[in-house]
Enzyme design. Sequence first.
Site, PDB file in Angstrom:
ATOM      1  N   LEU A 296      49.068 -56.274 -29.616  1.00  0.00           N
ATOM      2  CA  LEU A 296      49.640 -57.324 -28.867  1.00  0.00           C
ATOM      3  C   LEU A 296      49.197 -58.730 -29.217  1.00  0.00           C
ATOM      4  O   LEU A 296      47.838 -58.813 -29.337  1.00  0.00           O
ATOM      5  CB  LEU A 296      49.354 -57.078 -26.998  1.00  0.00           C
ATOM      6  CG  LEU A 296      49.948 -55.885 -26.370  1.00  0.00           C
ATOM      7  CD1 LEU A 296      49.367 -55.792 -25.131  1.00  0.00           C
ATOM      8  CD2 LEU A 296      51.329 -55.991 -26.591  1.00  0.00           C
ATOM      9  N   ASP A 297      50.159 -59.621 -29.239  1.00  0.00           N
ATOM     10  CA  ASP A 297      49.696 -60.926 -29.663  1.00  0.00           C
ATOM     11  C   ASP A 297      48.337 -61.263 -28.596  1.00  0.00           C
ATOM     12  O   ASP A 297      48.554 -60.959 -27.584  1.00  0.00           O
ATOM     13  CB  ASP A 297      50.839 -61.824 -29.674  1.00  0.00           C
ATOM     14  CG  ASP A 297      51.612 -61.702 -30.943  1.00  0.00           C
ATOM     15  OD1 ASP A 297      51.222 -61.058 -31.760  1.00  0.00           O
ATOM     16  OD2 ASP A 297      52.804 -62.337 -30.927  1.00  0.00           O
ATOM     17  N   ARG A 298      47.657 -62.352 -29.193  1.00  0.00           N
ATOM     18  CA  ARG A 298      46.618 -62.757 -28.324  1.00  0.00           C
ATOM     19  C   ARG A 298      46.827 -63.233 -26.683  1.00  0.00           C
ATOM     20  O   ARG A 298      46.382 -62.938 -25.972  1.00  0.00           O
ATOM     21  CB  ARG A 298      45.804 -63.873 -29.002  1.00  0.00           C
ATOM     22  CG  ARG A 298      44.460 -64.127 -28.550  1.00  0.00           C
ATOM     23  CD  ARG A 298      43.450 -65.127 -29.300  1.00  0.00           C
ATOM     24  NE  ARG A 298      44.179 -66.319 -29.466  1.00  0.00           N
ATOM     25  CZ  ARG A 298      44.351 -67.492 -28.648  1.00  0.00           C
ATOM     26  NH1 ARG A 298      43.691 -67.181 -27.791  1.00  0.00           N
ATOM     27  NH2 ARG A 298      44.927 -68.381 -28.726  1.00  0.00           N
TER      28      ARG A 298
END
Length: 393
Positions: A161-163
């Site tokens: 998951l993106d940050r």
Amino acid sequence: MAAGPAGIVWQTPANPPERQDYIFRDGRRYVRPYYFEFISHVKNRWAGKTIVDLFTDEFKGRPREYYVHAVKCGRLQVDDQMVHADYVVQSSQKISHFLHRHEPPVLGGDITILQNEADVVTVCKPASVPVHPCGQYRKNTVVGILQAEHGLVPLFPVHRLDRLVSGLLIFAKNADKAESFRQQIEASLLQKEYVAKVVGVFPDGEQTVNANVHFNAREGRSTAEVCDGDGKAPIGKQACTKFQRICTDGIHSIVLCKPVTGRTHQIRVHLKHIGYPIANDEVYLSENFSPRSSKGTRINRATTLACSLPSSDPDSCADLGNNDTNEDTEADEEFSIDPMCTNCPNLAPVGYDADEEALWLHCVRYTGPDWSYECPYPDWAFLDNVSRKKLKS
């Protein structure tokens, strides 16, 4: 622990994060700054440069003056030996950079364990926390925090998951289970579901977006590319996302997002492409977004600030980095100040963007051939009591 300049205990990647490494302040989780040995090996394109020129050119987060001092004081070593500033490095040599490491803070929410099975653990990832060590982040990651607070090790991320994205994360507990998941992903046997809060009244009925996604690393964002009628194939990688409105209050809509492919920022850029961007997505809300190349990356801004520090005596190894900032310096009581550190006395590194917030994009479900894992919806997804009933039904 590593052997380095005398009198200091230096951590390496082999040292696990521990619960006492974290400081909570003003709704954020900080990492207590620590001494760390960064190890790299001389690449072919680096060979023939002096040690100072190499670091000045390749690692721009600190000014040249810092690297000159670091060599003199043994904070930069080659093959575990002190060298002089004009030392010319050769291919494959080991370079150790001993420094006082400051990690960026993340939002202070807990990482909730959803399911803990024999071979799998699932968690709800808070926004702003990277999944695994990368860049400036090592301990302030999902993997690091789970190890420090729950003793979960080793962990193999099944997906990313993106940050700034929150929600479901799946980890395998062993290599065999990780390989099983990998094969299912490669065979396109997994279904992914996210929810997003977007601007406007999203159309009713399923909306399918087929538009190539082209990620520009220099600008830090993607674009959606479609054929413009000139016969040329659009740039980027093929991408498909299916969307379904869950509810709307007339100002915002909660949308179920089902990415068929997995491209960088795919959901975000596809929503922008059809005119319904995520409502707090600064990167895709406006056409006037200032790209990295024009406003400078976080590391470039850090360099500018670091270079404006008061100059030190070139014969001293103790004065560099005494930067005077407005951040609350009560941190002095919680960690040691390093006289050579360009970030001290602050907890956060120079150039950190303190205004970032959670993106309204949340992973809620992953489904495979014979399994399904879910994550609760975030509070922002409940626009009213009607939407609360819909999402919880």
